[in-house]
Design a protein around this motif. Structure first.
Motif, short mmCIF file in Angstrom:
data_model
loop_
_atom_site.label_atom_id
_atom_site.label_comp_id
_atom_site.label_asym_id
_atom_site.label_seq_id
_atom_site.Cartn_x
_atom_site.Cartn_y
_atom_site.Cartn_z
N ALA A 109 0.81 -1.22 0.00
CA ALA A 109 0.00 0.00 0.00
C ALA A 109 0.84 1.27 0.00
N LEU A 110 2.14 1.14 0.22
CA LEU A 110 3.00 2.32 0.25
C LEU A 110 3.14 2.90 -1.16
N PRO A 111 3.19 4.23 -1.27
CA PRO A 111 3.31 4.86 -2.59
C PRO A 111 4.56 4.41 -3.34
N GLY A 112 4.40 4.07 -4.61
CA GLY A 112 5.52 3.70 -5.46
C GLY A 112 5.88 2.24 -5.44
N VAL A 113 5.31 1.47 -4.49
CA VAL A 113 5.65 0.04 -4.41
C VAL A 113 4.85 -0.75 -5.44
N LEU A 114 3.56 -0.48 -5.52
CA LEU A 114 2.68 -1.20 -6.43
C LEU A 114 2.29 -0.28 -7.58
#
Length: 296
Positions: free
Chosen positions: A113-118
């Motif tokens: 859910a962290l920005p840039g991970v998915l």
């Protein structure tokens, strides 16, 4: 008088879609000392920033502007983790869990859910020419909307500034009328003070000596120069309202001059009425300063 002032605050957005590719531009503008353009572009669209920045600088002079672009892909696309980003946040999360006594290992859904991970698999692909043209045209539309909103807000701001300047002009006229009463007020005050000091003492005080002291005090309390400068500042302020282009910085400097003259006027006030008028004048100038902060 028609004003062409522009405010530095505003919001605009534009969106479009073609062949499964969609975009959303959101432009937000707030006060700023200069022109501060910040772009939030998804991966693959970074190359567009120089051209977009140049287009914005042609129509905007001041303000902190944030331009955010959101890209929507076709429904069939699948999200994929960014391996490098995932490894980085996982290492950070594990290291932090080891440092906390009794800390639990990081949960997979929290990391994803962290920005840039998915990311969507197609997000890493550079846009083709058609997508670039669509996004660039959308930015131009949003920029036009932002400029129009800042102009409409500027028109309302000009009306408010005009009302405040009218109040300052009325207080200037009141102060000019009260200034004529200062010599008599000084003479009465000085006579009362001398009467208190010399009460019970047989010390003669020549009338000409009293007149000299009153004249000296009246000279020090003379506010004609301050009133003349305030009148000049009022004329300059109305001229700025009628100008085209960005006048916010000059208006801000002019308000500082207003404040300086009002402070001096209050310090020279020898009557309660003039002092009260000076305080109302300072309050009106402070309202002017607050509103001028919004002018481009």
């Amino acid at each position: 008088m028609t004003s062409t002032l522009a405010s530095m605050t505003g919001f605009a957005q534009s969106e479009g879609e073609r062949d499964g590719f969609g975009f959303l531009w959101e432009l937000r503008s707030v006060n700023g000392r200069g022109l501060d353009l910040r772009f939030r572009l998804p991966p693959g669209f970074d190359a567009l920033e120089p051209g977009l920045r140049e287009a914005a600088a042609k129509v905007l002079r001041r303000g902190a502007i944030t331009a955010s672009l959101t890209i929507r892909r076709a429904r069939g696309a699948r999200p994929e983790p960014d391996p490098e980003a995932l490894e980085h946040v996982l290492a950070l999360a594990l290291a932090l869990a080891h440092r906390i006594p009794g800390g639990s290992p990081p949960r997979a859904e929290a990391l994803l859910a962290l920005p840039g991970v998915l990311r969507w698999a197609s997000e890493r692909e550079p846009p083709d020419e058609a997508e670039t043209q669509l996004v660039t045209a959308g930015f131009a539309t949003a920029l036009t909307g932002l400029t129009a909103m800042r102009g409409a807000e500027g028109a309302r701001l000009a009306s408010l500034l005009g009302a405040i300047l009218a109040e300052i002009a009325a207080l200037h006229a009141e102060a000019a009328a009260l200034a004529d009463t200062q010599p008599d007020a000084l003479r009465t005050r000085l006579a009362e003070q001398l009467d208190t000091l010399l009460r019970g003492r047989d010390i003669p005080l020549p009338a000409e000596r009293l007149a000299q002291e009153v004249a000296l005090l009246a000279t020090r309390a003379d506010i004609r120069e301050e009133l003349d400068r305030i009148a000049s500042h009022l004329a300059a302020a109305h001229a700025l309202l009628a100008e085209t282009g960005a006048v916010g910085r000059r208006f801000d400097f002019l308000v500082q001059e207003f404040q300086r003259e009002a402070n001096t006027l209050c310090s020279k006030a020898a009557t309660t009425a003039l002092s009260a008028c000076g305080l109302r004048l300072k309050a009106a100038i402070e309202q002017l300063r607050e509103q001028v902060q919004n002018v481009e």
